[in-house]
Design an enzyme around this catalytic site. Structure first.
Site, PDB file in Angstrom:
ATOM      1  N   LYS A 145      39.825  33.117  37.671  1.00 24.58           N
ATOM      2  CA  LYS A 145      39.149  32.922  38.955  1.00 24.58           C
ATOM      3  C   LYS A 145      38.838  31.440  39.124  1.00 24.58           C
ATOM      4  O   LYS A 145      38.223  30.822  38.253  1.00 24.58           O
ATOM      5  CB  LYS A 145      37.845  33.722  38.991  1.00 24.58           C
ATOM      6  CG  LYS A 145      37.002  33.482  40.227  1.00 24.58           C
ATOM      7  CD  LYS A 145      35.694  34.233  40.130  1.00 24.58           C
ATOM      8  CE  LYS A 145      34.766  33.899  41.276  1.00 24.58           C
ATOM      9  NZ  LYS A 145      33.454  34.577  41.133  1.00 24.58           N
ATOM     10  N   ARG A 147      38.312  36.472  33.714  1.00 28.40           N
ATOM     11  CA  ARG A 147      37.737  37.805  33.781  1.00 28.40           C
ATOM     12  C   ARG A 147      38.575  38.780  32.959  1.00 28.40           C
ATOM     13  O   ARG A 147      39.809  38.722  32.962  1.00 28.40           O
ATOM     14  CB  ARG A 147      37.712  38.306  35.223  1.00 28.40           C
ATOM     15  CG  ARG A 147      36.810  37.546  36.155  1.00 28.40           C
ATOM     16  CD  ARG A 147      37.118  37.916  37.593  1.00 28.40           C
ATOM     17  NE  ARG A 147      36.001  37.673  38.488  1.00 28.40           N
ATOM     18  CZ  ARG A 147      36.075  37.814  39.810  1.00 28.40           C
ATOM     19  NH1 ARG A 147      37.206  38.207  40.374  1.00 28.40           N
ATOM     20  NH2 ARG A 147      35.020  37.577  40.565  1.00 28.40           N
ATOM     21  N   GLY A 162      42.487  40.055  49.849  1.00 24.70           N
ATOM     22  CA  GLY A 162      43.308  39.651  48.714  1.00 24.70           C
ATOM     23  C   GLY A 162      42.645  38.576  47.881  1.00 24.70           C
ATOM     24  O   GLY A 162      41.598  38.030  48.224  1.00 24.70           O
ATOM     25  N   GLY A 194      41.930  35.281  46.948  1.00 26.83           N
ATOM     26  CA  GLY A 194      42.082  33.964  47.553  1.00 26.83           C
ATOM     27  C   GLY A 194      41.934  32.818  46.575  1.00 26.83           C
ATOM     28  O   GLY A 194      42.275  31.678  46.895  1.00 26.83           O
ATOM     29  N   GLY A 242      40.743  27.671  47.166  1.00 33.52           N
ATOM     30  CA  GLY A 242      41.152  28.424  45.985  1.00 33.52           C
ATOM     31  C   GLY A 242      40.430  28.038  44.715  1.00 33.52           C
ATOM     32  O   GLY A 242      40.771  28.530  43.636  1.00 33.52           O
ATOM     33  N   ASP A 262      35.419  45.600  48.922  1.00 32.87           N
ATOM     34  CA  ASP A 262      36.361  44.835  48.100  1.00 32.87           C
ATOM     35  C   ASP A 262      35.743  44.444  46.764  1.00 32.87           C
ATOM     36  O   ASP A 262      36.448  43.908  45.896  1.00 32.87           O
ATOM     37  CB  ASP A 262      36.862  43.597  48.845  1.00 32.87           C
ATOM     38  CG  ASP A 262      35.737  42.714  49.337  1.00 32.87           C
ATOM     39  OD1 ASP A 262      34.912  43.215  50.122  1.00 32.87           O
ATOM     40  OD2 ASP A 262      35.662  41.532  48.956  1.00 32.87           O
ATOM     41  N   ASN A 263      34.440  44.721  46.584  1.00 34.50           N
ATOM     42  CA  ASN A 263      33.770  44.471  45.300  1.00 34.50           C
ATOM     43  C   ASN A 263      33.373  45.763  44.604  1.00 34.50           C
ATOM     44  O   ASN A 263      32.534  45.744  43.698  1.00 34.50           O
ATOM     45  CB  ASN A 263      32.517  43.613  45.513  1.00 34.50           C
ATOM     46  CG  ASN A 263      32.837  42.235  46.043  1.00 34.50           C
ATOM     47  OD1 ASN A 263      33.890  41.677  45.737  1.00 34.50           O
ATOM     48  ND2 ASN A 263      31.960  41.689  46.856  1.00 34.50           N
TER      49      ASN A 263
END
Length: 527
Positions: free
Chosen positions: A109, A172, A86, A88, A122, A257-258
């Site tokens: 981000k 992003r 997820g 983070g 974070g 995940d990328n």
């Protein structure tokens, strides 16, 4: 009045977690991408007021109907399933409707902890935020499908990584932030109804033609949608990898995940560019086994697509063997599909419109020639970008005699074979160069390679975001005494990198290889 929509969040409560963005009262605007803001049709008032831009990028104010939530997903990291990951350190603001009718995600981000932070703070350090801005915009200009960067703000906070450093947020902009890991999570937790919703949603949002085809089919729509999505994502990933290989891009962390379902480059943490051609090149400090080396990237794309197929099996058929029988041909067919696209791309780089190089030639011969010339580049550690630039100039009759002699030395007979396929030879190339130096007007004979030269110039950039210059701009910006100079350098470099296929003067500093720098260069994830 235009406003954010939240079609993904409205899909199901399981796909996200609401969470607040941290408070950043000392945020300062560092970079703002007004061209991108205009392209995605953000309000004109926002595009004209730096204070509003800073507030948006730091999450302290919002466009109409924005929200803040983190996405849930899983992922394989360096081949090992890591379970739930997820966002983070990222907050989604929502999906913004552009003037063309498409949707783009706006995500912050480094904006603070989320329920997925797993003990992390974070935050995002300024260096990685600047890298993402530089690399994403440079890749976009190079014609590589990529997420974009709307801007960067410093947060005023100190972030602890290897030592204390300044914090930042980068905004992003992407077609979406759906990834292979998104599907893995709902398959691994056996949330099959959510998996089905997700599949239909992704197909409709990113591949509307395929979605329309599924709608017209009889039978199990979930199965048809899963197979259609798998096939479409494979095609997009093949295209993406061919672009990476074309320009010499090394992603560095191709975890599932990328891996974007939309076929965009996402996550620029440890990425780098090839200088000297080395198929085994690895710059990522965390890739100790070379899993994501330059030449390994196509195989890793194939591996990632196999993980997507595994995730979709429950929708394809409730009988595992039957589902495998339907999905297996798509996965097993990837190498042949990639091979065809890859050699077509390389043929274009060498000036041939397709791999046959003319009806009279054998495609296998051109493939063999391409392999031989690439092997020569690797053997002599030639600069990947500059080598193709010199070959282009040679065919155009623009290369000086000394450089021409060097090419003949490095490529030997293969250079003559390549020119022969273009119906030329070294003597003719030299004569055209001499004629240009003497100011002669080119005749019809000198125009016979125009289409091939144009094809090479369209596929071989003059400028790439070389590692040395990316790091130089970042380091100067991190240094408080040269911060303004660093930001100016970033703008100057990006201004040049926005025209990567334009003919550049030979003395342009940004053209030059920094091989000694690359030999010891290491990139870091930045988390």
């Amino acid at each position: 009045m235009k406003q954010f929509i939240h079609s993904y969040r409205e899909l199901d409560q399981a796909v996200f977690e609401n969470c607040a963005i941290a408070d950043w009262p000392e945020a300062k605007l560092l970079l703002w991408n007004n061209k991108l803001a205009q392209e995605i049709d953000l309000p004109e008032a926002l595009r004209q007021q730096p204070k509003l831009q800073c507030d948006l990028l730091s999450g302290q104010t919002s466009l109409a109907n924005s929200s803040s939530y983190a996405l849930v997903y899983a992922g394989h990291q360096f081949g090992q399933f890591a379970g739930r990951l997820g966002d983070g350190r990222a907050h989604m603001l929502g999906e913004w409707p552009t003037s063309t009718g498409s949707l783009v995600d706006l995500q912050l981000k480094g904006s603070g902890p989320t329920p997925f932070s797993r003990g992390g703070d974070g935050f995002c350090a300024l260096g990685p935020a600047l890298r993402e801005y530089l690399m994403s915009e440079a890749l976009h200009a190079l014609g590589v499908p990529s997420a974009r960067s709307l801007g960067v703000v410093s947060t005023g906070a100190t972030v602890e990584r290897d030592g204390p450093t300044g914090g930042a947020i980068v905004c992003r902009v992407a077609q979406s932030h759906l990834r292979v890991g998104t599907f893995q999570w709902f398959a691994a937790t056996e949330q099959h109804p959510v998996l089905a919703k997700l599949t239909h949603y992704a197909l409709k949002r990113h591949y509307p033609e395929q979605a329309a085809g599924v709608k017209q089919q009889a039978g199990n729509s979930d199965s048809a949608a899963a197979l259609a999505l798998l096939d479409a994502v494979i095609d997009k990933q093949i295209q993406l990898l061919c672009h990476w290989m074309r320009i010499g891009f090394i992603h560095g962390v191709m975890n599932t995940d990328n891996c974007s379902i939309a076929g965009e480059t996402i996550d620029f943490g440890p990425c780098a560019m090839l200088g000297s051609f080395n198929p085994s090149a690895v710059y990522s400090s965390i890739d100790r086994q070379g899993r994501y080396a330059f030449a390994q990237q196509p195989a890793m794309m194939n591996w990632n697509m196999a993980r997507l197929a595994e995730s979709l099996l429950p929708l394809i058929d409730t009988n595992v063997e039957a589902a495998l029988d339907l999905a297996r041909p798509l996965i097993e067919g990837i190498p042949a599909r990639f091979d065809s696209a890859y050699y077509t791309m390389l043929a274009n780089k060498f000036g041939f419109s397709d791999i046959s190089a003319g009806q009279q030639n054998n495609p296998a011969e051109l493939r063999s020639l391409i392999d031989t010339m690439l092997a020569a580049m690797a053997k002599h550690e030639l600069d990947y970008t500059l080598s193709f630039r010199q070959l282009t100039k040679l065919l155009a009759g623009e290369l000086d005699p000394k450089a021409q002699d060097q090419l003949e030395h490095y490529f030997s007979d293969s250079l003559h074979d390549w020119l022969g396929l273009h119906g030329s030879n070294l003597q003719e190339c030299g004569e055209r160069q001499l004629a240009r130096q003497q100011g002669s007007e080119p005749g019809k004979e000198e125009h016979k390679h125009d289409s091939a030269v144009a094809l090479m110039r369209a596929n071989n950039p003059e400028l790439i975001p070389r590692n040395y210059f990316v790091e130089q701009a970042i380091e100067q910006t991190l240094n408080q005494t040269t911060k303004t100079q660093g930001l100016n350098l970033i703008q100057d470099y990006l201004s040049a990198w926005q025209r990567p296929y334009d003919k550049q003067a030979d003395q342009c500093e940004l053209l030059q290889s920094k091989a000694d720098f690359d030999q010891h260069y290491r990139t870091f994830c930045g988390t």
